[in-house]
Design an enzyme around this catalytic site. Sequence first.
Site, PDB file in Angstrom:
ATOM      1  N   LYS A  97       0.835  -1.213   0.000  1.00  0.00           N
ATOM      2  CA  LYS A  97       0.000   0.000   0.000  1.00  0.00           C
ATOM      3  C   LYS A  97       0.864   1.256   0.000  1.00  0.00           C
ATOM      4  CE  LYS A  97      -4.054  -2.011   0.434  1.00  0.00           C
ATOM      5  NZ  LYS A  97      -5.282  -2.051  -0.162  1.00  0.00           N
ATOM      6  N   LYS A 112      -3.405 -10.752  -7.042  1.00  0.00           N
ATOM      7  CA  LYS A 112      -4.681 -10.993  -6.346  1.00  0.00           C
ATOM      8  C   LYS A 112      -5.817 -10.183  -6.982  1.00  0.00           C
ATOM      9  CE  LYS A 112      -5.975  -8.956  -2.537  1.00  0.00           C
ATOM     10  NZ  LYS A 112      -6.378  -8.461  -1.217  1.00  0.00           N
ATOM     11  N   LYS A 114     -10.256  -4.884  -5.589  1.00  0.00           N
ATOM     12  CA  LYS A 114     -11.242  -3.878  -6.018  1.00  0.00           C
ATOM     13  C   LYS A 114     -10.609  -2.737  -6.815  1.00  0.00           C
ATOM     14  CE  LYS A 114     -11.967  -3.791  -1.154  1.00  0.00           C
ATOM     15  NZ  LYS A 114     -12.531  -3.569   0.052  1.00  0.00           N
TER      16      LYS A 114
HETATM   17  P1  ATP Z   1      -7.742  -3.900  -1.190  1.00  0.00           P
HETATM   18  O1  ATP Z   1      -7.300  -4.466  -2.474  1.00  0.00           O
HETATM   19  O2  ATP Z   1      -8.282  -2.526  -1.261  1.00  0.00           O
HETATM   20  O3  ATP Z   1      -6.716  -4.059  -0.085  1.00  0.00           O
HETATM   21  P2  ATP Z   1      -9.233  -6.264  -0.976  1.00  0.00           P
HETATM   22  O4  ATP Z   1      -9.811  -6.392  -2.343  1.00  0.00           O
HETATM   23  O5  ATP Z   1      -8.064  -7.086  -0.575  1.00  0.00           O
HETATM   24  O6  ATP Z   1      -8.949  -4.738  -0.682  1.00  0.00           O
HETATM   25  P3  ATP Z   1     -10.677  -6.509   1.474  1.00  0.00           P
HETATM   26  O7  ATP Z   1     -11.989  -5.873   1.526  1.00  0.00           O
HETATM   27  O8  ATP Z   1      -9.605  -5.872   2.208  1.00  0.00           O
HETATM   28  O9  ATP Z   1     -10.401  -6.632  -0.055  1.00  0.00           O
HETATM   29  O10 ATP Z   1     -10.738  -8.040   1.862  1.00  0.00           O
HETATM   30  C1  ATP Z   1     -11.787  -8.580   2.533  1.00  0.00           C
HETATM   31  C2  ATP Z   1     -11.595 -10.036   2.800  1.00  0.00           C
HETATM   32  O11 ATP Z   1     -11.607 -10.762   1.595  1.00  0.00           O
HETATM   33  C3  ATP Z   1     -10.273 -10.396   3.473  1.00  0.00           C
HETATM   34  O12 ATP Z   1     -10.520 -11.452   4.367  1.00  0.00           O
HETATM   35  C4  ATP Z   1      -9.411 -10.855   2.355  1.00  0.00           C
HETATM   36  O13 ATP Z   1      -8.454 -11.789   2.764  1.00  0.00           O
HETATM   37  C5  ATP Z   1     -10.421 -11.484   1.417  1.00  0.00           C
HETATM   38  N1  ATP Z   1     -10.015 -11.326   0.031  1.00  0.00           N
HETATM   39  C6  ATP Z   1      -9.882 -10.153  -0.642  1.00  0.00           C
HETATM   40  N2  ATP Z   1      -9.485 -10.368  -1.908  1.00  0.00           N
HETATM   41  C7  ATP Z   1      -9.375 -11.721  -2.025  1.00  0.00           C
HETATM   42  C8  ATP Z   1      -9.000 -12.581  -3.101  1.00  0.00           C
HETATM   43  N3  ATP Z   1      -8.659 -12.097  -4.273  1.00  0.00           N
HETATM   44  N4  ATP Z   1      -9.024 -13.908  -2.891  1.00  0.00           N
HETATM   45  C9  ATP Z   1      -9.381 -14.417  -1.684  1.00  0.00           C
HETATM   46  N5  ATP Z   1      -9.735 -13.663  -0.647  1.00  0.00           N
HETATM   47  C10 ATP Z   1      -9.733 -12.335  -0.787  1.00  0.00           C
END
Ligand code: ATP
Length: 348
Positions: free
Chosen positions: A131, A213, A216
Amino acid sequence: MTGFSHKHSMNKREVLDMETKKRIFSGIKPSGELTLGSYMGAIKNWVSLQDEYECLYCVVDMHAITVRQVPADLRRRSLEQLAQYIACGLDPEKNIMFIQSHVPQHAELSWVLGCYTQFGELSRMTQFKDKSQKHADNINAGLFTYPVLMAADILLYQSDLVPVGDDQKQHVELCRDIASRFNFLFPDTFTMPEPFIPKMGARIMSLGAPDTKMSKSDPEGCVILMDKPEDIMRKFKRAVTDCESAVRFDKVNKPGISNLLTIYCAATGKTMEEAEAEFADKGYGVFKPAVGEAVVELLRPIREETTRLLTDKAYLESIYKEGAEKASYLANKTLRKVYKKVGFVPRG
Ligand code: ATP
Ligand code: LTN
């Protein structure tokens, strides 16, 4: 703000459950739309655990402001996210669902825990490193101490289990380190939490770049829960694959296809062997739209129910108000114990 009458808002069954069932805490920050990744990595598991455990599911808005947010959007998304939790199958009767900033004990415990966390430990967090690269113009102190607030979220409720995606494992491990350090100095303060990471769907990868990964912040590689069917189909048809034509799971040599197979299995409940057999003699031209259709069907009821719930603001308000009351009651028990142990004078 810590004189409580919240006991009155819990009925006998709820009090009994709290005494006998193991406790779960998890949260998602409303910093963007919920994605298929957060559904498959986290929320799907939350739903499966709601009967067996005493669960607290939170909209962690205080974590969201570690990166810049437009205030009106943050407010709208926080409510939308709560509606989506319910639309995904979380029952507000069974779970405590609330908004983090409504329970001030999170910030209060976070301060104390921050004094028991080392600078070096926080510097090693990969999410902080990622980040800070992405937001080089705003590497604020909150971004750095983010995992301390997350540890406070978890430890405040004496949680046994923390269902998250694979990327959050390091944060839960740090939370355990903080808890054991604190417990060593002040015995019997915190329950030691365990991460709970799904076998299938722990890390859903971007459809456009299957080595990163799904997140969003990457609109084309990411499917959001509110995407319309035609958008979902377009994203899957465009998903990056490889120059072979065999539909088989091989993470190293076929990351794109392996990711699509994982999504297909998580969406349909089929095993990897069943999925591979189903597409054994079919090419990518058949496979990719089939994955898209499975996801369309998975998300359709969630999208429709979210839209319906968002028209009933009074209902949503009643859920998060009651959730915050119950959460505050539990949080206050831990906070009082912690304040006493570290040597603060009781308010009387
Ligand atoms: P950002 O990319 O803004 O950090 P994010 O997309 O990782 O956000 P979060 O809202 O922080 O999403 O994640 C919420 C939950 O979903 C957490 O438990 C995270 O581990 C899980 N998660 C997020 N993206 C994934 C993914 N691509 N695959 C599996 N689990 C995910
Ligand atoms: N850090 C998590 C969100 C989060 C969380 C928590 C998850 C904040 N507090 C407590 C589990 C338990 C994320 O970035 N996805």
